[in-house]
Enzyme design. Structure first.
Site, PDB file in Angstrom:
ATOM      1  N   LYS A   1      18.668  -0.274   4.108  1.00  0.00           N
ATOM      2  CA  LYS A   1      19.224  -0.342   5.473  1.00  0.00           C
ATOM      3  C   LYS A   1      20.374  -1.357   5.439  1.00  0.00           C
ATOM      4  CE  LYS A   1      19.166   0.745   9.889  1.00  0.00           C
ATOM      5  NZ  LYS A   1      19.505   2.109  10.387  1.00  0.00           N
TER       6      LYS A   1
ATOM      7  N   ASP B   1       4.101   8.003   2.936  1.00  0.00           N
ATOM      8  CA  ASP B   1       3.249   8.844   3.798  1.00  0.00           C
ATOM      9  C   ASP B   1       3.974  10.136   4.155  1.00  0.00           C
ATOM     10  OD1 ASP B   1       1.303   6.839   3.847  1.00  0.00           O
ATOM     11  OD2 ASP B   1       0.888   7.134   5.980  1.00  0.00           O
TER      12      ASP B   1
ATOM     13  N   ASP C   1      16.841   5.559   7.447  1.00  0.00           N
ATOM     14  CA  ASP C   1      16.649   6.496   8.568  1.00  0.00           C
ATOM     15  C   ASP C   1      17.098   7.895   8.161  1.00  0.00           C
ATOM     16  OD1 ASP C   1      19.252   5.529   8.485  1.00  0.00           O
ATOM     17  OD2 ASP C   1      19.493   5.383  10.659  1.00  0.00           O
TER      18      ASP C   1
ATOM     19  N   ASP D   1       6.353   2.124   2.020  1.00  0.00           N
ATOM     20  CA  ASP D   1       5.091   2.426   2.702  1.00  0.00           C
ATOM     21  C   ASP D   1       5.295   3.615   3.629  1.00  0.00           C
ATOM     22  OD1 ASP D   1       2.441   2.047   3.709  1.00  0.00           O
ATOM     23  OD2 ASP D   1       3.332   1.099   5.478  1.00  0.00           O
TER      24      ASP D   1
ATOM     25  N   TYR E   1       6.228  -7.887   3.836  1.00  0.00           N
ATOM     26  CA  TYR E   1       4.771  -7.980   3.760  1.00  0.00           C
ATOM     27  C   TYR E   1       4.316  -9.405   3.423  1.00  0.00           C
ATOM     28  CZ  TYR E   1       3.350  -3.043   3.945  1.00  0.00           C
ATOM     29  OH  TYR E   1       3.071  -1.766   4.339  1.00  0.00           O
TER      30      TYR E   1
HETATM   31  C1  IPM Z   1      -0.624   1.695   1.651  1.00  0.00           C
HETATM   32  C2  IPM Z   1      -1.319   1.163   2.859  1.00  0.00           C
HETATM   33  C3  IPM Z   1      -1.359  -0.356   2.798  1.00  0.00           C
HETATM   34  C4  IPM Z   1       0.080  -0.847   2.778  1.00  0.00           C
HETATM   35  C5  IPM Z   1      -2.169  -1.029   3.924  1.00  0.00           C
HETATM   36  C6  IPM Z   1      -3.596  -0.517   3.962  1.00  0.00           C
HETATM   37  C7  IPM Z   1      -2.128  -2.516   3.835  1.00  0.00           C
HETATM   38  O1  IPM Z   1      -0.719   1.636   4.017  1.00  0.00           O
HETATM   39  O2  IPM Z   1      -1.057   1.384   0.522  1.00  0.00           O
HETATM   40  O3  IPM Z   1       0.351   2.435   1.817  1.00  0.00           O
HETATM   41  O4  IPM Z   1       0.711  -0.961   3.824  1.00  0.00           O
HETATM   42  O5  IPM Z   1       0.568  -1.116   1.679  1.00  0.00           O
HETATM   43 MG    MG Z   2       0.738   3.108   3.666  1.00  0.00          MG
END
Ligand code: IPM
Ligand code: MG
Length: 360
Positions: free
Chosen positions: A190, A250, A222, A246, A140
């Protein structure tokens, strides 16, 4: 008096932040927790107002606060902007400038929501894991980065870089967290391809010597993506680099029922904490009172716990959320398509949580 800076941001951000603020105000009334609010712009809203996704004065106001409660950033209106000028840059900058290297993303299944996951109830029941994501390093932020013309072709570059100090400090946060939980830590990497991950394996092993009571395992990212779907209950704490965290967070959120349920805390050495729902700005439902405010409300609970030293108030907020869900209240994201369950809007859901808190 401790002050909380509200940064509602874009899309559904203002709606969910409003609901979370209502819950914090109820906590002030009910638990005598002292706190007041400041408010500022971030993301696209800030770009529209002043041309930058995070103004210096907002950052200064954040430094004067105990904690920041953020909604979400981004939306299609700002998609044409280059990466460096986008709403997301405001979020990355505030994380970096405040030194918030440890991102805690707890994924727990509320009993009332076991049926809301796309996975079978017997796989989902009892999930209680914590993703500890490194937040201020890795690909990042690595340099060099950018898009350039090389021999007449466009070429793009990002750099994944970690030093051992960055790895060791996030590993310590994860071991400490595991020590307070079920004492199992899985490091996700990884290392079969990336030198950066090989260094992570080495440093995490070194730090592990200080935490003999925690069982440590390593898992390729993975295969972790697969294992989280197959047997999510097997995991307690997961520690991983920025990009992997990240993606996996999710996934972890979705298996617990909805991305609309997952809170997060970003902590560092400076003492300020930043709290935000893991979901994004959801531009498709923004401004329609349709968002799920529970991730923002649960983020406010994390704020009470980590930044205001009010664990009882935090527990009361979590119990109020559980109670509202077991009473059957649902936002649209928690109801399977075609199901006839009546739906609460964002505001109503926030009001239900406040009413529960006040009745407790
Ligand atoms: C998160 C989001 C952020 C990230 C984006 C909005 C920059 O996806 O907080 O998970 O990638 O960190
Ligand atoms: Mg995110």
């Amino acid at each position: 008096m401790p002050r909380v800076l509200l940064l509602p941001g874009d899309g559904v951000g203002p709606e969910v932040t409003d609901a979370a603020r209502g819950v914090l105000e109820a906590v002030v009334r009910r638990f005598g927790v002292d706190l007041d609010f400041d408010e500022g712009l971030i993301g696209g809203a800030s770009i529209d107002a002043c041309g930058s996704p995070l103004a210096d004065d907002v950052l200064e106001r954040a430094r004067a606060c105990r904690a920041v409660l953020l909604g979400a950033v981004g939306g299609p209106r700002w998609d044409p902007l280059p990466v460096d000028a986008r709403p997301e840059k405001g979020l990355l900058r505030i994380r970096k400038e405040l030194g918030l290297f440890a991102n805690l993303r707890p994924a727990r299944v509320f009993p009332a929501l076991v049926g809301a996951s796309t996975l079978r109830p017997e796989v989902v029941e009892g999930i209680d894991l914590l993703v500890v994501r490194e937040l201020t390093g890795g690909i990042y932020f690595g340099e060099p980065r950018g898009i350039a013309l090389v021999d007449g072709r466009r070429e793009a570059r990002n750099t994944m870089v970690y030093d051992e100090v960055e790895i060791a400090r996030i590993a310590r946060v994860a071991f400490e967290a595991a020590g307070r939980r079920r004492r199992e830590l899985c490091h996700v990497h990884k290392a079969n391809v990336l030198e950066v991950s090989q260094l992570w394996v080495m440093v995490v092993e070194e730090v592990a010597k200080d935490y003999p009571e925690v069982r440590l395992s390593h898992q390729l990212v993975d295969s972790m993506a697969m294992l989280l779907l197959r047997s999510p209950r097997d995991y307690d704490v997961i520690v991983t680099a920025n990009l992997f965290g990240d993606i996996l967070s999710d996934e972890a959120a979705m298996i617990t029922g909805s991305l609309g349920m997952l809170p997060s805390a970003s902590l560092g050495e400076g003492g300020i904490g930043l709290y935000e729902p893991v979901h994004g700005s959801a531009p498709d439902i923004a401004g329609r009172d349709a968002a799920n405010p529970l991730a923002a409300i649960l983020s406010a609970a994390m704020l009470l716990e980590h930044s205001l030293d009010a664990p009882e108030a935090a527990r009361a907020v979590r119990e109020a959320v559980a109670g509202v869900l077991s009473d059957g209240h649902r936002t649209a994201d928690l109801v399977p398509a075609g199901d006839a369950t009546p739906i609460s809007g964002c505001r109503a859901m926030g009001d239900h949580v406040v009413a529960k808190l006040e009745a407790a």
